[in-house]
Design a protein around this motif. Structure first.
Motif, PDB file in Angstrom:
ATOM      1  N   ASN A  23       0.871  -1.183   0.000  1.00 10.42           N
ATOM      2  CA  ASN A  23       0.000   0.000   0.000  1.00 10.42           C
ATOM      3  C   ASN A  23       0.903   1.227   0.000  1.00 10.42           C
ATOM      4  O   ASN A  23       2.115   1.107   0.167  1.00 10.42           O
ATOM      5  CB  ASN A  23      -0.969  -0.029   1.180  1.00 10.42           C
ATOM      6  N   GLY A  29       1.266  -4.555   5.861  1.00  7.57           N
ATOM      7  CA  GLY A  29      -0.178  -4.745   5.831  1.00  7.57           C
ATOM      8  C   GLY A  29      -0.486  -6.221   5.906  1.00  7.57           C
ATOM      9  O   GLY A  29       0.323  -7.009   6.404  1.00  7.57           O
ATOM     10  N   GLY A  31      -2.323  -9.792   3.705  1.00  2.00           N
ATOM     11  CA  GLY A  31      -2.141 -10.461   2.422  1.00  2.00           C
ATOM     12  C   GLY A  31      -0.684 -10.768   2.112  1.00  2.00           C
ATOM     13  O   GLY A  31       0.107 -11.120   2.990  1.00  2.00           O
ATOM     14  N   PRO A 118       2.753 -11.434  -7.754  1.00  5.82           N
ATOM     15  CA  PRO A 118       1.478 -11.961  -7.243  1.00  5.82           C
ATOM     16  C   PRO A 118       0.328 -11.362  -8.070  1.00  5.82           C
ATOM     17  O   PRO A 118       0.572 -10.548  -8.969  1.00  5.82           O
ATOM     18  CB  PRO A 118       1.458 -11.414  -5.811  1.00  5.82           C
TER      19      PRO A 118
HETATM   20  N1  AR6 Z   1       2.046 -15.735  -2.172  1.00  3.26           N
HETATM   21  C1  AR6 Z   1       1.324 -15.527  -3.307  1.00  3.26           C
HETATM   22  N2  AR6 Z   1       0.121 -14.915  -3.310  1.00  3.26           N
HETATM   23  C2  AR6 Z   1      -0.378 -14.502  -2.124  1.00  3.26           C
HETATM   24  C3  AR6 Z   1       0.312 -14.674  -0.899  1.00  3.26           C
HETATM   25  C4  AR6 Z   1       1.576 -15.325  -0.950  1.00  3.26           C
HETATM   26  N3  AR6 Z   1       2.305 -15.545   0.156  1.00  3.26           N
HETATM   27  N4  AR6 Z   1      -0.462 -14.147   0.102  1.00  3.26           N
HETATM   28  C5  AR6 Z   1      -1.590 -13.676  -0.469  1.00  3.26           C
HETATM   29  N5  AR6 Z   1      -1.549 -13.894  -1.808  1.00  3.26           N
HETATM   30  P1  AR6 Z   1      -3.506  -9.015  -1.399  1.00  3.26           P
HETATM   31  P2  AR6 Z   1      -4.074  -6.506  -2.855  1.00  3.26           P
HETATM   32  C6  AR6 Z   1      -2.537 -13.540  -2.844  1.00  3.26           C
HETATM   33  O1  AR6 Z   1      -4.695  -8.802  -0.545  1.00  3.26           O
HETATM   34  O2  AR6 Z   1      -5.410  -7.004  -3.272  1.00  3.26           O
HETATM   35  C7  AR6 Z   1      -2.274  -5.484   1.970  1.00  3.26           C
HETATM   36  O3  AR6 Z   1      -2.761  -5.257   3.258  1.00  3.26           O
HETATM   37  C8  AR6 Z   1      -3.955 -13.268  -2.425  1.00  3.26           C
HETATM   38  O4  AR6 Z   1      -4.662 -14.505  -2.231  1.00  3.26           O
HETATM   39  O5  AR6 Z   1      -2.245  -9.447  -0.776  1.00  3.26           O
HETATM   40  O6  AR6 Z   1      -3.219  -5.795  -3.868  1.00  3.26           O
HETATM   41  C9  AR6 Z   1      -1.459  -4.318   1.431  1.00  3.26           C
HETATM   42  O7  AR6 Z   1      -0.712  -3.698   2.453  1.00  3.26           O
HETATM   43  C10 AR6 Z   1      -4.467 -12.491  -3.642  1.00  3.26           C
HETATM   44  O8  AR6 Z   1      -4.830 -13.400  -4.678  1.00  3.26           O
HETATM   45  O9  AR6 Z   1      -3.120  -7.656  -2.248  1.00  3.26           O
HETATM   46  C11 AR6 Z   1      -2.523  -3.435   0.876  1.00  3.26           C
HETATM   47  O10 AR6 Z   1      -3.113  -2.655   1.892  1.00  3.26           O
HETATM   48  C12 AR6 Z   1      -3.240 -11.703  -4.101  1.00  3.26           C
HETATM   49  O11 AR6 Z   1      -2.119 -12.318  -3.445  1.00  3.26           O
HETATM   50  C13 AR6 Z   1      -3.543  -4.396   0.329  1.00  3.26           C
HETATM   51  O12 AR6 Z   1      -3.390  -5.584   1.092  1.00  3.26           O
HETATM   52  C14 AR6 Z   1      -3.252 -10.238  -3.750  1.00  3.26           C
HETATM   53  O13 AR6 Z   1      -3.922 -10.056  -2.530  1.00  3.26           O
HETATM   54  C15 AR6 Z   1      -3.265  -4.747  -1.115  1.00  3.26           C
HETATM   55  O14 AR6 Z   1      -4.313  -5.542  -1.622  1.00  3.26           O
END
Ligand code: AR6
Length: 172
Positions: A23, A29, A31, A118
């Motif tokens: 972010n 954060g 995820g 990702p």
């Molecule tokens: N390896 C691969 N993919 C992953 C992993 C991992 N270890 N962990 C999660 N995913 P997100 P966004 C997937 O929410 O939507 C954070 O708080 C997950 O299942 O990580 O861009 C940041 O600080 C999903 O398919 O990212 C921001 O505030 C994908 O990665 C916010 O979340 C992206 O999910 C960003 O949100």
């Protein structure tokens, strides 16, 4: 540039650079961001704080990218980018394409040969996985050649992997 689809945990990938769906604060954060900070260790947060202080006092803008070392990861670098947040009304596909293009440009500047992405914005930020897959694959597919030889999309879950495989078939 070869594109590969991998199901698994991006923090475990033995590539030159992994991309973080961060972010604007860069201060961690949930995820994938949380997972990367845990795996890279506390020095990552220190490096991000330093970036904020020296280069990015207002935070990292949506669609931009910046690198730090990988610290305890196998990857040498982490490239942080900020995806658009669908829930906050950030629905311009160009902003999401910019995350992939700018991260790849940073990787090329570093001389990385392999990069893992990702599914940026497809989790907490709420974008539809098919749209993310289509934008991700077409942006990487049309990028100018450079040092990067392999781009991996490292995805959580079979549905996300399916969406990316389908997008790859469409460009291939
Ligand atoms: N390896 C691969 N993919 C992953 C992993 C991992 N270890 N962990 C999660 N995913 P997100 P966004 C997937 O929410 O939507 C954070 O708080 C997950 O299942 O990580 O861009 C940041 O600080 C999903 O398919 O990212 C921001 O505030 C994908 O990665 C916010 O979340 C992206 O999910 C960003 O949100």
């Amino acid at each position: 540039m070869r594109i590969e689809i991998v199901e698994g945990d991006i923090t475990r990938r033995d590539v030159d650079a992994i991309v973080n769906a961060a972010n604007s604060s860069l201060l961690g954060g949930g995820g994938v961001d949380g997972a990367i900070h845990r795996a890279a260790g506390p020095e990552l947060l220190e490096a991000c704080r330093e970036l904020r202080r020296v280069r990015l006092p207002g935070g990292l803008p949506v669609g931009a990218a910046v690198a730090t070392p990988g610290f305890q990861l196998a990857a040498r670098w982490i490239i942080h980018t900020v995806g658009p947040n669908w829930h906050a009304g950030e629905r311009d596909p160009g902003l999401l394409a910019s995350c992939f293009a700018e991260s790849l440009a940073v990787a090329q500047d570093l001389g990385a040969e392999s990069v893992a992405f990702p599914a940026i914005s497809a989790g907490i930020y709420g974008w539809d996985r098919r749209e993310v897959a289509s934008i991700a694959v077409s942006t990487v597919h049309t990028a100018a050649p450079g040092s990067v030889e392999v781009v991996e999309f490292v995805l959580f879950g079979p549905e996300m992997a399916r969406a990316f495989r389908s997008a790859l078939r469409e460009v291939g």
